[in-house]
Design a protein around this motif. Structure first.
Motif, short mmCIF file in Angstrom:
data_model
loop_
_atom_site.label_atom_id
_atom_site.label_comp_id
_atom_site.label_asym_id
_atom_site.label_seq_id
_atom_site.Cartn_x
_atom_site.Cartn_y
_atom_site.Cartn_z
N ARG A 119 -10.06 1.15 4.91
CA ARG A 119 -8.83 1.43 4.16
C ARG A 119 -7.61 1.17 5.05
NH1 ARG A 119 -9.55 4.83 -0.66
NH2 ARG A 119 -11.70 4.43 -1.25
N ILE A 120 -6.45 1.08 4.44
CA ILE A 120 -5.20 1.01 5.20
C ILE A 120 -4.35 2.22 4.85
CG2 ILE A 120 -5.05 -1.46 5.62
CD1 ILE A 120 -3.44 -1.77 3.02
N SER A 180 0.82 -1.22 0.00
CA SER A 180 0.00 0.00 0.00
C SER A 180 0.85 1.27 0.00
CB SER A 180 -0.92 0.00 1.23
OG SER A 180 -1.31 1.32 1.55
N GLU A 195 -6.39 7.95 8.56
CA GLU A 195 -6.20 9.01 7.56
C GLU A 195 -4.73 9.43 7.61
OE1 GLU A 195 -8.34 10.11 4.91
OE2 GLU A 195 -9.13 8.24 5.69
N THR A 196 -4.06 9.12 6.52
CA THR A 196 -2.60 9.24 6.47
C THR A 196 -2.10 10.66 6.74
OG1 THR A 196 -2.55 7.34 5.00
CG2 THR A 196 -0.60 8.76 4.98
N1 LIG Z 1 -7.73 8.53 2.70
C1 LIG Z 1 -6.99 7.36 3.09
C2 LIG Z 1 -6.62 6.58 1.83
C3 LIG Z 1 -5.99 5.24 2.14
C4 LIG Z 1 -6.16 4.28 0.97
O1 LIG Z 1 -6.88 4.55 -0.02
N2 LIG Z 1 -5.51 3.12 1.09
C5 LIG Z 1 -5.70 2.11 0.06
C6 LIG Z 1 -4.44 1.26 -0.09
S1 LIG Z 1 -3.08 2.21 -0.70
C7 LIG Z 1 -6.83 1.20 0.47
O2 LIG Z 1 -6.98 0.88 1.63
N3 LIG Z 1 -7.64 0.77 -0.50
C8 LIG Z 1 -8.70 -0.15 -0.25
C9 LIG Z 1 -9.91 0.13 -1.08
O3 LIG Z 1 -9.85 1.01 -1.95
O4 LIG Z 1 -10.90 -0.55 -0.85
C10 LIG Z 1 -5.74 7.77 3.86
O5 LIG Z 1 -5.30 8.92 3.71
O6 LIG Z 1 -5.22 6.97 4.66
#
Ligand SMILES: N[C@@H](CCC(=O)N[C@@H](CS)C(=O)NCC(=O)O)C(=O)O
Length: 212
Positions: A55-56, A13, A68-69
């Motif tokens: 999400r991760i 990720s 939230e990163t």
């Molecule tokens: N807004 C979230 C975005 C995190 C994100 O999109 N992570 C991706 C992996 S890089 C994820 O978990 N995707 C899973 C999905 O889209 O279902 C953050 O800032 O942490």
């Protein structure tokens, strides 16, 4: 013994890597607990207690949980010793926030999902690239690189005179984009970005968090 921060997520990720990069640059040891959001059936059911949007990454330190990163990385920068990754200069800090937002809203969807996932991830798992999606993402990717290059100008780092969260946000996204031939060609149009990548891409934090 001091308690290590815990990151929940997977090495592949981009966003997990951003948090790992920030911790590495601060010199903070951490634990990475595996959560695969793309596993069949989704992440473990109780993971939604940590991250209701599934999400991760998710993050925890001394009983304080956060997701939230952008929030996690700003917290890590302020909560731990080590080099400051947000400038004390308000213009540089504003530029850093602007670049983080550009990365979230345009670079991630277009360079990573529009191009890298289509060209690299999908064929790797036996799926067919959606060429129309790639073709639509190419001009958007160029807009992203041009905007970042223009904002960087003659500075050594994306947001100014020091390494910042902006560099650590954009770098993992660009790393995936550069695995695609179009990415390698496109970056050559932006000399300052190419020069930036030549030293950022080989930083110890980048090498030690490589997803491949
Ligand atoms: N807004 C979230 C975005 C995190 C994100 O999109 N992570 C991706 C992996 S890089 C994820 O978990 N995707 C899973 C999905 O889209 O279902 C953050 O800032 O942490």
């Amino acid at each position: 013994m001091t308690e290590k921060p815990r990151i929940f997520g997977a090495k592949y990720s981009v966003y997990v890597r951003i948090v790992r990069l920030v911790l590495a640059e601060k010199g903070v040891d951490y634990e990475l607990l595996p959560v695969d959001v793309f596993a069949k059936g989704g992440p473990p059911f109780d993971y939604l207690d940590r991250h209701p949007f599934g999400r991760i990454p998710a993050f925890e330190h001394k009983g304080f949980s956060l997701y939230e990163t952008s929030a996690v990385t700003r917290f890590v920068d302020e909560a731990f010793e080590g080099p400051k990754l947000q400038s004390s200069n308000i213009r540089e800090r504003a530029r850093c926030n602007q670049l983080m937002s550009i990365a979230d809203n345009y670079v991630y969807p277009h360079l990573v999902w529009g191009i890298y996932v289509e060209r690299v991830s999908k064929p790797r798992r036996g799926d067919i690239t959606d060429e129309a999606k790639v073709a639509a993402a190419i001009p958007k990717a160029r807009t992203c690189l041009k905007a970042i290059s223009d904002l960087m100008g003659v500075n050594p780092w994306l947001a100014g005179k020091q390494l910042s969260l902006a560099d650590l946000y954009v770098a993992p996204m660009l790393d995936y984009f550069l695995m695609v031939p179009e990415g390698g060609e496109m970056i050559q149009e932006y000399g300052n970005l190419e020069a930036w990548w030549s030293h950022v891409g080989v930083r110890r934090s980048m090498v030690s968090t490589s997803p491949v």
